[in-house]
Design a protein around this motif. Structure first.
Motif, PDB file in Angstrom:
ATOM      1  N   GLY A 195       0.628  -1.565   0.023  1.00 14.38           N
ATOM      2  CA  GLY A 195       0.425  -0.113   0.055  1.00 14.38           C
ATOM      3  C   GLY A 195       0.901   0.882  -0.093  1.00 14.38           C
ATOM      4  N   HIS A 196       2.504   0.937  -0.697  1.00 16.26           N
ATOM      5  CA  HIS A 196       2.901   2.213  -0.084  1.00 16.26           C
ATOM      6  C   HIS A 196       3.851   2.909  -1.759  1.00 16.26           C
ATOM      7  N   PRO A 197       3.340   3.911  -2.390  1.00 10.79           N
ATOM      8  CA  PRO A 197       4.175   3.770  -3.498  1.00 10.79           C
ATOM      9  C   PRO A 197       5.583   3.482  -3.382  1.00 10.79           C
ATOM     10  N   VAL A 198       6.489   3.584  -2.379  1.00  4.34           N
ATOM     11  CA  VAL A 198       7.656   3.633  -2.595  1.00  4.34           C
ATOM     12  C   VAL A 198       8.293   2.380  -2.390  1.00  4.34           C
ATOM     13  N   ARG A 199       7.057   1.322  -1.929  1.00  2.00           N
ATOM     14  CA  ARG A 199       7.468  -0.471  -1.843  1.00  2.00           C
ATOM     15  C   ARG A 199       7.413  -1.193  -2.375  1.00  2.00           C
ATOM     16  N   LEU A 200       6.399  -0.204  -3.979  1.00  2.00           N
ATOM     17  CA  LEU A 200       6.118  -0.751  -4.769  1.00  2.00           C
ATOM     18  C   LEU A 200       7.105  -1.078  -6.031  1.00  2.00           C
ATOM     19  N   ASN A 201       8.389   0.659  -6.190  1.00  2.00           N
ATOM     20  CA  ASN A 201       9.095   0.441  -6.330  1.00  2.00           C
ATOM     21  C   ASN A 201       9.934  -0.458  -6.474  1.00  2.00           C
ATOM     22  N   ILE A 202      10.352   0.039  -4.970  1.00  2.00           N
ATOM     23  CA  ILE A 202      10.983  -1.118  -4.184  1.00  2.00           C
ATOM     24  C   ILE A 202      11.147  -3.026  -4.678  1.00  2.00           C
ATOM     25  N   LEU A 203       9.334  -3.303  -5.073  1.00  2.00           N
ATOM     26  CA  LEU A 203      10.198  -4.358  -5.424  1.00  2.00           C
ATOM     27  C   LEU A 203       9.700  -5.315  -6.953  1.00  2.00           C
ATOM     28  N   ARG A 204       9.158  -3.816  -7.980  1.00  2.00           N
ATOM     29  CA  ARG A 204       9.915  -3.416  -9.391  1.00  2.00           C
ATOM     30  C   ARG A 204      10.839  -3.533  -8.959  1.00  2.00           C
ATOM     31  N   ILE A 205      11.743  -2.703  -8.903  1.00  2.00           N
ATOM     32  CA  ILE A 205      14.049  -2.913  -8.892  1.00  2.00           C
ATOM     33  C   ILE A 205      14.536  -4.275  -8.770  1.00  2.00           C
ATOM     34  N   ILE A 206      14.178  -4.689  -7.668  1.00  2.00           N
ATOM     35  CA  ILE A 206      14.658  -5.849  -7.057  1.00  2.00           C
ATOM     36  C   ILE A 206      14.047  -7.340  -8.376  1.00  2.00           C
TER      37      ILE A 206
ATOM     38  N   CYS B  19      19.896  -8.042  -5.287  1.00  2.00           N
ATOM     39  CA  CYS B  19      19.607  -6.523  -4.944  1.00  2.00           C
ATOM     40  C   CYS B  19      19.511  -6.553  -3.697  1.00  2.00           C
ATOM     41  N   CYS B  20      21.113  -5.503  -3.613  1.00  2.00           N
ATOM     42  CA  CYS B  20      21.356  -5.142  -1.879  1.00  2.00           C
ATOM     43  C   CYS B  20      20.892  -3.906  -2.177  1.00  2.00           C
ATOM     44  N   CYS B  21      20.679  -3.730  -0.296  1.00  2.00           N
ATOM     45  CA  CYS B  21      20.011  -2.547   0.152  1.00  2.00           C
ATOM     46  C   CYS B  21      20.628  -0.891  -1.236  1.00  2.00           C
ATOM     47  N   ALA B  22      21.450  -0.974  -1.262  1.00  2.00           N
ATOM     48  CA  ALA B  22      22.692   0.059  -1.409  1.00  2.00           C
ATOM     49  C   ALA B  22      22.578   0.094  -2.975  1.00  2.00           C
ATOM     50  N   ASP B  23      21.637  -0.867  -3.408  1.00  2.00           N
ATOM     51  CA  ASP B  23      20.781  -0.844  -5.419  1.00  2.00           C
ATOM     52  C   ASP B  23      19.530  -0.246  -5.916  1.00  2.00           C
ATOM     53  N   VAL B  24      19.115  -0.818  -4.250  1.00  2.00           N
ATOM     54  CA  VAL B  24      17.862   0.289  -4.294  1.00  2.00           C
ATOM     55  C   VAL B  24      17.826   2.185  -4.208  1.00  2.00           C
ATOM     56  N   THR B  25      18.987   1.865  -2.998  1.00  2.00           N
ATOM     57  CA  THR B  25      19.129   2.856  -2.829  1.00  2.00           C
ATOM     58  C   THR B  25      19.498   4.004  -4.243  1.00  2.00           C
ATOM     59  N   GLN B  26      20.042   3.063  -5.010  1.00  2.00           N
ATOM     60  CA  GLN B  26      20.425   3.855  -5.839  1.00  2.00           C
ATOM     61  C   GLN B  26      19.768   4.724  -6.745  1.00  2.00           C
ATOM     62  N   CYS B  27      18.410   3.407  -6.803  1.00  2.00           N
ATOM     63  CA  CYS B  27      17.860   4.113  -7.557  1.00  2.00           C
ATOM     64  C   CYS B  27      16.779   5.098  -7.310  1.00  2.00           C
ATOM     65  N   LEU B  28      16.950   5.038  -5.842  1.00  2.00           N
ATOM     66  CA  LEU B  28      15.425   6.261  -5.619  1.00  2.00           C
ATOM     67  C   LEU B  28      16.094   7.190  -4.534  1.00  2.00           C
TER      68      LEU B  28
ATOM     69  N   GLN C 166      19.096   6.142   2.858  1.00  2.00           N
ATOM     70  CA  GLN C 166      19.395   4.416   2.592  1.00  2.00           C
ATOM     71  C   GLN C 166      18.754   3.565   3.965  1.00  2.00           C
ATOM     72  N   SER C 167      18.815   4.870   5.096  1.00  2.00           N
ATOM     73  CA  SER C 167      17.903   4.199   5.819  1.00  2.00           C
ATOM     74  C   SER C 167      16.104   3.758   6.121  1.00  2.00           C
ATOM     75  N   THR C 168      16.011   5.568   5.233  1.00  2.00           N
ATOM     76  CA  THR C 168      14.509   5.119   4.879  1.00  2.00           C
ATOM     77  C   THR C 168      14.357   3.776   3.880  1.00  2.00           C
ATOM     78  N   VAL C 169      14.599   3.355   2.792  1.00  2.00           N
ATOM     79  CA  VAL C 169      15.073   2.900   2.331  1.00  2.00           C
ATOM     80  C   VAL C 169      14.890   0.699   3.256  1.00  2.00           C
ATOM     81  N   SER C 170      15.787   1.133   4.294  1.00  2.00           N
ATOM     82  CA  SER C 170      15.841   0.164   4.688  1.00  2.00           C
ATOM     83  C   SER C 170      14.375   0.143   5.180  1.00  2.00           C
ATOM     84  N   GLN C 171      13.873   0.689   5.911  1.00  2.00           N
ATOM     85  CA  GLN C 171      12.715   0.164   6.257  1.00  2.00           C
ATOM     86  C   GLN C 171      11.505  -0.052   5.666  1.00  2.00           C
ATOM     87  N   HIS C 172      11.493   0.846   4.399  1.00  2.00           N
ATOM     88  CA  HIS C 172      10.582  -0.491   3.823  1.00  2.00           C
ATOM     89  C   HIS C 172      10.296  -1.033   3.169  1.00  2.00           C
TER      90      HIS C 172
END
Length: 97
Positions: A14-25, A32-41, A45-51
């Motif tokens: 239900g959150h657009p960021v989490r949908l984006n993270i799923l698409r990236i993965i 896919c590591c957290c740093a890979d996701v963070t580079q795309c958004l 990094q702490s916000t990405v980690s929480q999602h």
């Protein structure tokens, strides 16, 4: 799939960021590591980690250790089960009309 598990997945999605993270993965051909996701958004990094934590708790992704890094992959079977359960839910709702 039980209603509680279905609801947890729906909340996670239900959150657009989490949908984006799923698409990236999903788009990665390897883990896919957290740093890979963070580079795309445009997020810290702490916000990405929480999602990512929410997606992990919902069972939509899995953590795999690669040396000192945590990498993530989609849980394809779980996503297919979610898709089937959601289709069953919507179909049963429409049948009552």
């Amino acid at each position: 799939m039980q209603d509680e598990e279905l609801a947890n997945m729906m909340r996670a999605l239900g959150h657009p960021v989490r949908l984006n993270i799923l698409r990236i993965i999903a788009a990665r051909t390897r883990d896919c590591c957290c740093a890979d996701v963070t580079q795309c958004l445009p997020l810290a990094q702490s916000t990405v980690s929480q999602h990512i934590k929410v997606l992990l708790e919902a069972g939509l992704i899995e953590r795999r250790s690669k040396g000192t890094r945590n990498c993530y992959v989609l849980m394809h079977e779980k996503i297919l089960l979610f898709e089937n359960s959601l289709g069953g839910l919507t179909g049963s709702l429409l049948e009552t009309e």
